[in-house]
Scaffold this active site. Structure first.
Site, PDB file in Angstrom:
ATOM      1  CB  SER A 160      -9.303   0.653  -7.772  1.00 47.69           C
ATOM      2  OG  SER A 160      -8.709   1.545  -9.021  1.00 47.69           O
TER       3      SER A 160
ATOM      4  CB  SER B 106     -11.599   6.218  -9.786  1.00 43.03           C
ATOM      5  OG  SER B 106     -10.525   5.636  -9.125  1.00 43.03           O
TER       6      SER B 106
ATOM      7  CD  GLU C  42      -2.911  -0.361  -0.089  1.00 46.66           C
ATOM      8  OE1 GLU C  42      -3.263  -0.129  -0.999  1.00 46.66           O
ATOM      9  OE2 GLU C  42      -3.461  -1.606   0.194  1.00 46.66           O
ATOM     10  CG  HIS C  43      -0.071   4.872   0.501  1.00 41.81           C
ATOM     11  ND1 HIS C  43      -0.538   6.206   0.056  1.00 41.81           N
ATOM     12  CD2 HIS C  43      -1.265   4.413   1.019  1.00 41.81           C
ATOM     13  CE1 HIS C  43      -1.830   6.627   0.246  1.00 41.81           C
ATOM     14  NE2 HIS C  43      -2.176   5.195   1.021  1.00 41.81           N
TER      15      HIS C  43
ATOM     16  N   GLY D  19     -15.786   4.718  -3.357  1.00 47.47           N
ATOM     17  CA  GLY D  19     -15.243   4.868  -1.994  1.00 47.47           C
ATOM     18  C   GLY D  19     -14.854   3.851  -1.092  1.00 47.47           C
ATOM     19  CB  ALA D  20     -15.502   0.301  -0.958  1.00 44.61           C
TER      20      ALA D  20
ATOM     21  CG  ASP E 136      -5.663   1.812  -7.879  1.00 48.15           C
ATOM     22  OD1 ASP E 136      -5.201   0.850  -7.321  1.00 48.15           O
ATOM     23  OD2 ASP E 136      -5.940   3.001  -7.613  1.00 48.15           O
TER      24      ASP E 136
END
Length: 386
Positions: free
Chosen positions: A131, A133, A36-37, A127-128, A177
């Site tokens: 991804s 988007s 993550e990140h 918003g979960a 993503d």
């Protein structure tokens, strides 16, 4: 999406736009198993495409005349319309920017776009942290590449869709993503080196191992274009600069003692997460190959602790989901996605799925939180034409 759903989408499209669509395309959301990140720090990630998708019906306009983009959603609301020449984010409703941005990004590559009518339907929760988007962007990108015969590879489409999110939507994300959505394959995770962009498919046979991966959507919404995400990117950039490396990918575990001495405490904690998370990704890939998915649970849980304590991106609801799942028999659990809300994942013996789900729902009710949405996912195929 089955044939009945496609037929329904076609009917809605015709009612909105007065004509039949040219084609239908779908692209999945993703779960990031671990990593993550790390993507925008040129590190390692291990996502997989899930069996929830964004689907679009699309009809391209004839060349000539004023180009316009019309976008609608099966969730309702007005048709969003924008003149394509001089397209800017402010001229498009926020949710439709993920569609418009792909047209914009392709034009920025010197590939003239026609106008189009687009209808969106999605089963990826918004918003979960799954991804939604990127799923939209990748469905649109694959549609335009296919329908216009652009000849772009899927790896090139990853960068196009990332540019749409970075430079049009304004969210400073890496390639995780879009890579998962475009390059994913069934029953595999995608081991991605975000510097070289080399991708390797790693077997993730959850069902064969009698395991389930639960997604626990806390219903605390997050957004990548929010200030918190941008502040984390800035902190990582500063940490790399002060350590004299191109990116935090270049900082090994052995340099953490030095980093703690030279960095401000908060910057150090952000750096520590990225450095240790990169190592956890590598360890997870090794364990999957050597011992299978049942062995990776402790690495998932360690990742959550790091995101909670060092990177500062968890929240009370995510922590409760992880702690409760572990107490109810999960092998490992962690938040997934950008943070500040969204979802947790729990790796569990398949026979324990109902017990873990019930325990989490009861814990949320006792805490007076919104009831979480809980569902299982399996690694599915990437973006495709229907």
């Amino acid at each position: 999406m089955n044939s009945d759903a496609v037929t329904s989408l076609a009917g809605t499209f015709a009612a909105l736009y007065g004509a039949a669509p040219d084609a239908y395309f779908a692209a999945p959301g993703r779960v990031n198993l671990i990593g993550e990140h790390t993507d925008y720090n040129e590190g390692f990630v291990l996502p997989f495409a899930i069996d929830r998708v964004a689907t679009i019906a699309i009809k391209l306009q004839e060349t000539g005349g004023v180009r316009r983009l019309r976008v609608a959603s099966t969730q309702g609301g007005p048709v969003v319309e924008a003149a394509f020449d001089g397209l800017v984010p402010e001229s498009v409703a926020p949710w439709a920017r993920y569609v418009a941005g792909v047209f914009w990004a392709l034009e920025q590559q010197g590939l003239p776009m026609p106008g189009a009518d687009v209808l969106l339907d999605s089963s990826v929760p918004i918003g979960a942290g799954l991804s939604s988007s990127a799923a939209i962007e990748c469905a649109v990108g694959l549609a335009l590449n296919t329908q216009l015969g652009l000849g772009l590879s899927r790896e090139e489409l990853v960068l196009i869709c990332q540019r749409a999110e970075n430079d049009f939507v304004g969210a400073p994300t890496g390639i995780l993503d879009q890579s998962a959505s475009l390059l994913g394959t069934a029953e595999h995770a995608l081991f991605l080196d975000c510097r070289s962009r080399e991708a390797v498919h790693v077997q993730l046979p959850l069902e064969a191992a009698d395991l389930a991966l639960l997604v626990i959507d806390t219903r605390v919404s997050h957004a990548h274009d929010s200030g918190g995400y941008k502040e984390l990117v800035a902190a990582c950039t500063r940490g790399a600069q002060e350590l004299g490396v191109p990116a935090l990918r270049d900082v090994g575990i052995e340099r953490l003692v030095e980093a703690q001495q030279v960095l401000a405490p908060q910057i150090y904690r952000r750096v520590k997460h990225i450095v240790t998370e990169n190592q956890r990704v590598l360890d997870t890939v090794e364990l999957l190959g050597a011992r299978g998915p049942a062995a990776i649970g402790p690495l998932l849980t360690a990742s959550h602790v790091s995101m909670r304590d060092d990177f500062g991106i968890s929240c009370d609801e995510l922590d409760l989901a992880v702690d409760t799942a572990m107490a109810a028999g999960a092998l490992g659990a962690r938040m997934t996605g950008g943070g500040f809300g969204g979802s947790a994942i729990a790796l569990i013996p398949a026979a324990r799925a109902d017990d873990v789900s019930a325990a989490v729902r009861e814990a949320f009710a006792r805490a007076h939180y919104l009831a979480p949405e809980i569902f299982s996912v399996i690694p599915g195929p990437g973006a495709r034409q229907l």
